[in-house]
Design a protein around this motif. Structure first.
Motif, PDB file in Angstrom:
ATOM      1  N   UNK A  97       1.307  -1.380  -0.256  1.00 48.86           N
ATOM      2  CA  UNK A  97       0.304   0.154  -0.183  1.00 48.86           C
ATOM      3  C   UNK A  97       1.000   1.022  -0.228  1.00 48.86           C
ATOM      4  N   UNK A  98       2.107   0.916   0.965  1.00 49.84           N
ATOM      5  CA  UNK A  98       2.643   2.492   1.284  1.00 49.84           C
ATOM      6  C   UNK A  98       3.378   2.715  -0.577  1.00 49.84           C
ATOM      7  N   UNK A  99       3.664   1.695  -0.935  1.00 46.86           N
ATOM      8  CA  UNK A  99       4.522   1.614  -2.794  1.00 46.86           C
ATOM      9  C   UNK A  99       3.638   2.966  -3.662  1.00 46.86           C
ATOM     10  N   UNK A 100       1.873   2.474  -3.321  1.00 47.24           N
ATOM     11  CA  UNK A 100       1.159   3.749  -4.540  1.00 47.24           C
ATOM     12  C   UNK A 100       1.337   4.824  -3.419  1.00 47.24           C
ATOM     13  N   UNK A 101       0.879   5.421  -2.819  1.00 45.35           N
ATOM     14  CA  UNK A 101       0.510   6.324  -1.449  1.00 45.35           C
ATOM     15  C   UNK A 101       1.560   7.142  -1.375  1.00 45.35           C
ATOM     16  N   UNK A 102       2.718   6.315  -1.441  1.00 44.97           N
ATOM     17  CA  UNK A 102       4.063   7.330  -0.896  1.00 44.97           C
ATOM     18  C   UNK A 102       5.557   7.286  -1.960  1.00 44.97           C
ATOM     19  N   UNK A 103       5.423   6.056  -1.769  1.00 55.63           N
ATOM     20  CA  UNK A 103       7.393   5.764  -2.511  1.00 55.63           C
ATOM     21  C   UNK A 103       6.632   6.269  -4.147  1.00 55.63           C
ATOM     22  N   UNK A 104       5.404   5.975  -4.948  1.00 51.73           N
ATOM     23  CA  UNK A 104       5.052   6.538  -6.548  1.00 51.73           C
ATOM     24  C   UNK A 104       5.430   7.846  -6.555  1.00 51.73           C
ATOM     25  N   UNK A 105       4.862   8.861  -5.459  1.00 45.08           N
ATOM     26  CA  UNK A 105       4.738  10.248  -5.392  1.00 45.08           C
ATOM     27  C   UNK A 105       6.171  10.450  -5.594  1.00 45.08           C
ATOM     28  N   UNK A 106       6.785   9.749  -4.604  1.00 45.78           N
ATOM     29  CA  UNK A 106       7.946  10.724  -4.559  1.00 45.78           C
ATOM     30  C   UNK A 106       9.035  10.182  -5.476  1.00 45.78           C
ATOM     31  N   UNK A 107       8.627   9.082  -6.346  1.00 49.56           N
ATOM     32  CA  UNK A 107       9.164   8.684  -7.866  1.00 49.56           C
ATOM     33  C   UNK A 107       9.108   9.954  -9.127  1.00 49.56           C
ATOM     34  N   UNK A 108       7.796  10.036  -8.913  1.00 48.93           N
ATOM     35  CA  UNK A 108       6.994  11.283 -10.225  1.00 48.93           C
ATOM     36  C   UNK A 108       7.742  11.934 -10.088  1.00 48.93           C
ATOM     37  N   UNK A 109       7.967  12.626  -8.505  1.00 44.72           N
ATOM     38  CA  UNK A 109       8.360  14.267  -8.523  1.00 44.72           C
ATOM     39  C   UNK A 109       9.589  14.001  -8.841  1.00 44.72           C
ATOM     40  N   UNK A 110      10.459  13.079  -8.133  1.00 43.59           N
ATOM     41  CA  UNK A 110      11.596  12.616  -8.785  1.00 43.59           C
ATOM     42  C   UNK A 110      12.190  13.112 -10.526  1.00 43.59           C
ATOM     43  N   UNK A 111      11.230  12.447 -11.001  1.00 48.93           N
ATOM     44  CA  UNK A 111      11.339  12.660 -12.529  1.00 48.93           C
ATOM     45  C   UNK A 111      10.239  13.329 -13.055  1.00 48.93           C
ATOM     46  N   UNK A 112       9.852  14.029 -12.637  1.00 52.76           N
ATOM     47  CA  UNK A 112       9.170  15.296 -13.357  1.00 52.76           C
ATOM     48  C   UNK A 112      10.021  16.464 -13.302  1.00 52.76           C
TER      49      UNK A 112
END
Length: 283
Positions: A177-192
């Motif tokens: 669950x934390x992969x969706x609500x936390x880890x993915x958002x960090x990756x999205x931010x880094x890659x943006x």
């Protein structure tokens, strides 16, 4: 609890120190770090009362581990070796499966409570610590049944007293669950952030045109790579799964753009607006 030892006096560990000390001024908070300069800073900021070493854990009522998750996996067994029978070790890591696994057969497993206080900012280090960071935040507790009841009861009461809500979950469900609500958002931010930096070679254009939307979206790109790389490594399979779903949605959105199907784009965004109802009162 009289003697609390915090390993890693940064954003999370330091903020816990502030709130615990405010609620329980009689508690003596000891700081442990591999860098003496970090402890000097923590002392100067009044986050801790004393410096300590890992050997001092024999005197601990509570040990809070707030360091990168790979370091936690390496250190946790030896920390449990040192903890007295009346003491408890908790960790604040953003992954739980590997951390729980490494001590599943430890003779003092009953003296460990796996937890994840879901709170934070993009800043790091002792100076990032702030009061009331955990008020109204959820603290995920895993495998509570493996911890001595009297020890977990004291710890959970402590964390509730500084404003946390307690929720129980198994380590595997937590990591998924934390992969969706936390880890993915960090990756999205880094890659943006990476995409914009690579495209906009003239940095002045970024600063002149960036609005609050861009700033809030890339805020997490300022987070510590030293902390987040081990998180992604430990939660690799779940993170890959979330990325595949995210990429599918991005590709679908791109295809709608190519097909000039802006009615469908409108509907996609309209349906996604429901997220505000789900998050109401949380963020």
């Amino acid at each position: 609890m009289k003697n609390i030892y915090i390993i890693g006096v940064g954003l999370i560990g330091g903020s816990l120190a502030i709130d615990i000390k405010k609620k329980y001024p009689e508690v003596v908070i000891h700081g442990i770090s591999r860098k003496d300069t970090t402890l000097d800073e923590a002392l100067a900021l009044n986050l801790i009362d004393k410096k300590a070493t890992l050997d001092d854990i024999v005197n601990a009522d509570l040990v809070i581990i707030s360091i990168p998750v790979d370091a936690t996996v390496k250190l946790l067994p030896s920390i449990l070796d040192k903890i007295p029978d009346t003491g408890l070790v908790v960790d604040a890591g953003s992954t739980k499966a590997d951390i729980c696994k490494v001590v599943e057969n430890h003779p003092k497993r009953r003296n460990f409570l796996a937890m994840h206080p879901i709170a934070g900012t993009e800043h790091s280090g002792p100076s990032a610590a702030i009061p009331d960071l955990f008020v109204g935040k959820t603290n995920i507790v895993c495998e509570v049944e493996k911890t001595t009841f009297k020890l977990q009861e004291k710890a959970l009461e402590l964390f509730k007293s500084i404003g946390m809500r307690i929720r129980y979950m198994n380590p595997e469900a937590h990591d998924k669950h934390i992969a969706y609500v936390s880890h993915l958002s960090h990756i999205s931010s880094f890659m943006l952030g990476k995409t914009v930096i690579e495209k906009e070679k003239n940095e002045r254009d970024i600063f002149d045109m960036a609005g609050s939307g861009f700033a809030s979206t890339v805020r997490l790109a300022k987070s510590s790579p030293e902390m987040w790389t081990p998180i992604f490594k430990q939660n690799k399979q779940n993170v890959i799964e979330t990325l595949e779903e995210y990429i599918t949605n991005l590709t679908h959105f791109k295809d709608l753009m190519k097909g000039d199907d802006f009615d469908a784009i409108f509907n996609e965004m309209k349906e996604t607006n429901h997220i505000k109802d789900i998050l109401n009162g949380i963020v």
